[in-house]
Design an enzyme around this catalytic site. Sequence first.
Site, PDB file in Angstrom:
ATOM      1  N   CYS A  70       2.802  -6.089  -2.135  1.00 34.36           N
ATOM      2  CA  CYS A  70       2.010  -5.196  -1.275  1.00 34.36           C
ATOM      3  C   CYS A  70       2.946  -4.424  -0.350  1.00 34.36           C
ATOM      4  O   CYS A  70       4.039  -4.896  -0.021  1.00 34.36           O
ATOM      5  CB  CYS A  70       1.048  -5.986  -0.398  1.00 34.36           C
ATOM      6  N   ASP A  71       2.488  -3.241   0.075  1.00 33.23           N
ATOM      7  CA  ASP A  71       3.223  -2.523   1.126  1.00 33.23           C
ATOM      8  C   ASP A  71       2.234  -1.685   1.922  1.00 33.23           C
ATOM      9  O   ASP A  71       1.367  -1.032   1.338  1.00 33.23           O
ATOM     10  CB  ASP A  71       4.309  -1.615   0.534  1.00 33.23           C
ATOM     11  N   SER A  72       2.373  -1.747   3.252  1.00 33.94           N
ATOM     12  CA  SER A  72       1.447  -1.020   4.129  1.00 33.94           C
ATOM     13  C   SER A  72       2.181   0.062   4.901  1.00 33.94           C
ATOM     14  O   SER A  72       3.291  -0.170   5.392  1.00 33.94           O
ATOM     15  CB  SER A  72       0.800  -1.991   5.129  1.00 33.94           C
TER      16      SER A  72
END
Length: 204
Positions: free
Chosen positions: A74-76
Site C-alpha cells: 500500500c502507499d498513501s
Amino acid sequence: MLPVPHLILASASPARLTTLRRAGLNPEVIVSDVDETAVFGPTPAATAELLATMKAEAVVGRIEPVPGTVVLGCDSLLELDGQALGKPETTEAATERWRAMRGRTGVLHTGHCLMEPATGRRAVATASTTVRFADVTDAEIGAYVATGEPLRVAGAFTIDGRGGAFVEGIEGDHHNVVGVSLPLLRRLCAALGIAWTALWELPA
Ligand SMILES: Nc1nc2c(ncn2[C@H]2C[C@H](O)[C@@H](COP(=O)(O)OP(=O)(O)OP(=O)(O)O)O2)c(=O)[nH]1
C-alpha cells in the site's frame, strides 16, 4: 481443498497493521524498504498505485511462492493543488503544508497491490477519499507540528489521531485515509478468488 490464505503486509505502517487486525485479519509483516523518493506517476493516484506495486513486488521477490500466500503493498499520498504530498521531511515543511491545507479540501489516495506469488496473479487499485480540513490557527499548527505526529504520516495529518480535530469531514472510505481501504481490499481478494471471511482469524 484450497490452501488457507496467508496474508503478508508489505508495510511498516502500524496504522495499516492495526486496521487489518481490528478487521479480523492477522497478517505477517515483511517491510519492503522501497525508496519512495524518486518515484513519480502521471497523477498523485498513479504514483500511489505505482509505489504500492513496487512495495508488493519487492517483498514477493524475497519470499517462497507458497500456494495460498498473498502479499499486500500500500502507499498513501495527499493530493493538494495537483501535488502528491507524502510525509513532510521537516517541521518547517509540515507547518507550510498546514498553512496551505487549512480551510481547504484535499484527496487522500491509497494505492493497493495484492499479489499471489504462486500464480503470478495480481489485483491493483487505488481508493480516494476527499478530506475537508478545518481552518486551524497558526497556534494550533505550531502545537500540532510540535507533537511530531504530522512528520510520521502521509499528508501531515491523521484522521484517527491528534489530527482528527482538524478534519471537518470526509467523502469516501475512512480507513483509506488511515492507510488501507477494507472494502477495496475485499474486492481485490475476490478478484483473486479469495473470500474475505476466509482471511478472518478465528476468535480467540
Ligand atoms: N493512524 C493514521 N496513520 C496515517 C493516516 N494518514 C496517513 N497515515 C500513515 C499511514 C502510513 O503509515 C503513512 C503513509 O506513508 P506510506 O504509505 O509511505 O507508508 P509507510 O511509510 O508508513 O510504510 P511503508 O512504506 O508501507 O512500509 O502515513 C491517518 O489518518 N491515521
